[in-house]
Each structure stands twice: as C-alpha cells, then as structure tokens.
Write a protein that holds these residues in place. Structure first.
Motif, short mmCIF file in Angstrom:
data_model
loop_
_atom_site.label_atom_id
_atom_site.label_comp_id
_atom_site.label_asym_id
_atom_site.label_seq_id
_atom_site.Cartn_x
_atom_site.Cartn_y
_atom_site.Cartn_z
N PHE A 191 0.76 -1.05 -0.04
CA PHE A 191 -0.47 -0.31 0.57
C PHE A 191 0.60 1.48 0.05
O PHE A 191 2.30 1.13 -0.02
CB PHE A 191 -1.10 0.05 0.89
CG PHE A 191 0.21 0.27 2.16
CD1 PHE A 191 0.44 1.33 2.90
CD2 PHE A 191 0.26 -0.75 2.96
CE1 PHE A 191 0.36 1.41 4.62
CE2 PHE A 191 1.04 -0.67 4.31
CZ PHE A 191 1.13 0.45 4.76
N GLY A 192 0.22 2.78 0.24
CA GLY A 192 0.86 3.77 0.24
C GLY A 192 -0.08 5.12 0.93
O GLY A 192 -0.82 4.08 0.53
N ILE A 193 1.09 5.41 1.58
CA ILE A 193 0.10 6.85 2.12
C ILE A 193 0.91 7.98 1.73
O ILE A 193 2.05 8.21 0.93
CB ILE A 193 0.41 6.96 3.62
CG1 ILE A 193 2.21 6.65 4.01
CG2 ILE A 193 -0.16 5.36 3.87
CD1 ILE A 193 1.78 7.33 5.64
N PHE A 194 -0.88 8.87 1.66
CA PHE A 194 0.51 10.31 1.87
C PHE A 194 -0.50 10.83 3.01
O PHE A 194 -1.56 10.65 3.20
CB PHE A 194 -0.78 10.59 0.22
CG PHE A 194 -0.40 12.25 0.62
CD1 PHE A 194 0.40 13.33 0.54
CD2 PHE A 194 -1.52 13.20 0.74
CE1 PHE A 194 0.75 14.15 0.48
CE2 PHE A 194 -2.26 14.33 0.89
CZ PHE A 194 -0.16 15.25 0.81
N ILE A 195 0.54 11.72 3.46
CA ILE A 195 -0.31 12.96 4.60
C ILE A 195 0.55 14.26 4.72
O ILE A 195 1.64 14.47 4.66
CB ILE A 195 0.31 11.98 5.83
CG1 ILE A 195 -0.45 12.59 7.37
CG2 ILE A 195 1.56 12.02 6.12
CD1 ILE A 195 -2.02 12.38 7.36
N GLY A 196 -0.78 15.52 4.86
CA GLY A 196 -0.23 16.62 5.12
C GLY A 196 -0.57 17.49 6.00
O GLY A 196 -1.47 17.21 6.35
N ALA A 197 -0.15 17.61 6.76
CA ALA A 197 -0.37 19.07 8.35
C ALA A 197 0.04 19.51 8.37
O ALA A 197 1.24 20.59 8.11
CB ALA A 197 -0.88 17.71 8.73
N ARG A 198 -0.57 21.01 8.99
CA ARG A 198 -0.13 22.09 9.25
C ARG A 198 0.92 21.95 9.70
O ARG A 198 2.06 23.24 9.45
CB ARG A 198 -1.12 22.97 10.51
CG ARG A 198 -1.50 24.10 9.90
CD ARG A 198 -2.13 25.06 11.11
NE ARG A 198 -2.02 24.58 12.38
CZ ARG A 198 -3.02 24.94 12.95
NH1 ARG A 198 -3.93 24.82 13.07
NH2 ARG A 198 -3.23 24.29 14.69
N GLU A 199 1.70 20.99 10.54
CA GLU A 199 3.20 20.88 11.37
C GLU A 199 2.75 19.75 11.38
O GLU A 199 2.18 18.29 11.58
CB GLU A 199 2.76 21.41 12.99
CG GLU A 199 1.75 22.80 12.94
CD GLU A 199 1.77 23.48 14.77
OE1 GLU A 199 3.21 22.36 15.02
OE2 GLU A 199 0.94 23.93 15.48
N GLU A 200 4.40 19.67 11.42
CA GLU A 200 5.42 18.11 11.09
C GLU A 200 4.50 16.89 11.97
O GLU A 200 5.03 16.20 12.06
CB GLU A 200 6.26 18.10 11.22
CG GLU A 200 6.86 17.34 10.56
CD GLU A 200 9.42 17.17 10.60
OE1 GLU A 200 8.83 16.81 11.96
OE2 GLU A 200 9.57 17.60 9.48
N ARG A 201 5.17 17.46 14.09
CA ARG A 201 4.61 16.36 14.57
C ARG A 201 3.05 16.20 14.07
O ARG A 201 2.58 14.67 14.86
CB ARG A 201 4.20 17.45 15.94
CG ARG A 201 2.99 18.86 15.63
CD ARG A 201 3.34 19.41 17.11
NE ARG A 201 2.33 20.56 17.53
CZ ARG A 201 1.51 20.69 18.17
NH1 ARG A 201 1.89 19.47 19.35
NH2 ARG A 201 0.95 21.94 18.76
N TYR A 202 2.07 17.03 13.78
CA TYR A 202 0.23 15.85 13.67
C TYR A 202 0.60 15.32 12.01
O TYR A 202 0.09 14.11 12.52
CB TYR A 202 -0.39 17.21 12.68
CG TYR A 202 -1.32 18.42 13.95
CD1 TYR A 202 -0.79 18.00 15.36
CD2 TYR A 202 -1.06 19.79 13.88
CE1 TYR A 202 -1.43 18.45 16.59
CE2 TYR A 202 -1.01 20.44 15.16
CZ TYR A 202 -1.36 20.40 16.44
OH TYR A 202 -1.84 20.96 16.78
N ALA A 203 1.49 15.62 11.12
CA ALA A 203 1.83 14.81 10.14
C ALA A 203 2.55 13.36 10.95
O ALA A 203 1.94 11.93 10.38
CB ALA A 203 2.42 14.80 8.87
#
Length: 275
Positions: A191-203
């Motif tokens: 599988f693959g994932i994508f993650i984007g967040a306002r702050e790196e710690r959230y990502a």
C-alpha cells in the motif's frame, strides 16, 4: 372480504338514500378512523411532555445523558433517540467518546474525509507543494471548481476500502491536515500513504496511526512511496517514520524547464513495529 346485502343491514330510510346515489353497485364502506395511539388514555401527551423535559434539560446543560437515563429509568439508546429526534437536536461529534476511539493518540485523531473539508484544502493550496505530491503542475483553479473536484473525489472513494481518504484533527476537533491510504493490494500486502498537515508533529502522529492500521489490522506487509528531488516536506517526514531509500528513477518527470529524479522509499511491517 365478505359482501353483505344492504337491505338486510341498513334501515329502510338509509337504504333508500343510498339507492339514489349508487343503485345496484358494489360499495366499500371504510371503517371509522382509529384513534391514534395514546390519545384516548393521555399517554401521548404525557410522553411528549417527558421528552420535551429531557431535551430541555440536556440542551440547558442541567443533565448529561447518563444522568437522564438514571432519572427517567431509560436506556442510553432511548435517551439519545429522544434528544436527537429529527428537527430537535443535532449530535455534536464532540459527544463521541474519543478516549475509546481507535484512530487517535494523545495528539491527533483521524476521521473519514467529508465533502465540506474542501475549504480547508482550498485555503492551504500551494502550487509548488502540489507538484511534490502529484508530480504535475496544475492549471489555475477557482473556489467553485476546487469544491466540485474535491466533492467528486470524496464521493467516488466513500465506500472504497482500497483508497481511504482521511482528515486529521486535534483532540479538540480542529482540522489540521489530511491524507489517504492508497493502492491497497491485499494479495501482495502492499500500500501507499500520503499525509499532509499544518505541523510536522501532526503529520507524524497521523501517519503512525495509518501505518499501524495497515500493518497490524489489515496485515499488509510493505508501504511504498516515491518523492521528487528537492522535496523538503514529505520526504523528511517519511524518513522520520523509518522509511528506507530503495532507489532512484533518474530524470523521471519534467517540471520548471528541467527533469527531476523520482526517489523511491519503502517501509516493512517488521521495521515499523520495531521502531
């Protein structure tokens, strides 16, 4: 249905009147309308007052659901049905017991993306970052087109267990990012994932929840992703998650007048669990 001779049943005067309107015809005589439940005994008005009292106490903050259950000797399910009766009160997502929620840790929680999440993505759109996520330079967009595209994307994947679209929230319910689990191949366990967040710690926190689900619930074996050289956002996040650099496709994509390398990474279930 049994038919009866009106001459044997009706008074002569009523029979003569009926013969004026429908001589020789078969007629259906409906029964009298039954009185609605509870109107004759007063139970309907009694329960209506009780339900209004329950909703009033709940909305006014005088009692929570467990207290109302105890006071009125009702089950949790019954009290919730009374409170959230159509047109009365809308359930607040904060009422869910998120402390027992699988998709959360001490920093973030994840939920399925909704069509109204488009505004968060639209506000945070960045053309250069979009290149690093999709490998393409998009044409200029506007709010209406972005909303329509987002809604189509969410609706088309709503029931898809091989492409799961997720929103990232703080424990207070603030939207801070989004991501997806994509291309799930049960046969090969990839599988693959994508993650984007306002702050790196959230990502990082959200990505760990997603990876834990895939590796330890879906029993998948490997997560694979690729990035483009010069990516200073998504590639470092995956490296901190333990992804290993596996290879490079040289000059794979054209952008801003030159060709860029495509860098491939992978993470095995045993590596994730060990870390």
């Amino acid at each position: 249905m049994k038919y009866r001779n009106a001459a044997e049943l009706l008074p002569a005067q009523l029979l003569q009147e009926l013969q004026r309107y429908a001589p020789g015809e078969l007629l259906y005589v409906p029964a009298q309308r039954r009185q609605p439940w509870g109107e004759g005994t007063g139970a309907k008005s009694l329960y209506a007052r009780r339900n209004a009292e329950i909703r009033g106490q709940y909305r006014g903050g005088q009692a929570d659901i467990p207290a109302l259950c105890q006071t009125h000797c009702l089950s949790d399910e019954t009290v919730r049905k009374i409170i959230y009766q159509k047109g009365e009160t809308t359930m607040d997502e904060n009422e869910f017991e998120h402390c027992k929620y699988y998709w959360q840790d001490d920093l973030v929680r994840l939920r399925r993306s909704r069509t109204d999440d488009w505004k968060f993505h639209h506000n945070g759109i960045d053309s250069e970052n979009r290149f690093f996520t999709d490998g393409t330079q998009e044409l200029p967009s506007d709010e209406e087109l972005w909303r329509e595209n987002w809604e189509n994307y969410i609706n088309s994947n709503r029931d898809n267990d091989k492409w799961i679209c997720l929103a990232v929230e703080t424990l207070d319910g603030e939207y801070v990012g989004g991501g997806n689990i994509s291309g799930i191949d049960e046969r090969n366990g990839t599988f693959g994932i994508f993650i984007g967040a306002r702050e790196e710690r959230y990502a990082l926190a959200a990505a760990r929840l997603m990876l834990d689900y895939c590796f330890n619930e879906r029993r998948l074996h490997k997560c694979s992703d690729y990035f483009y050289e010069g990516d200073t956002i998504f590639m470092p996040i995956h490296e901190k998650l333990g992804f290993k650099r596996e290879g490079v496709k040289r000059q794979e994509v054209f952008h801003k007048g030159r060709y860029w390398d495509e860098i491939h990474y992978g993470l095995l279930a045993e590596e994730f669990n060990a870390k």
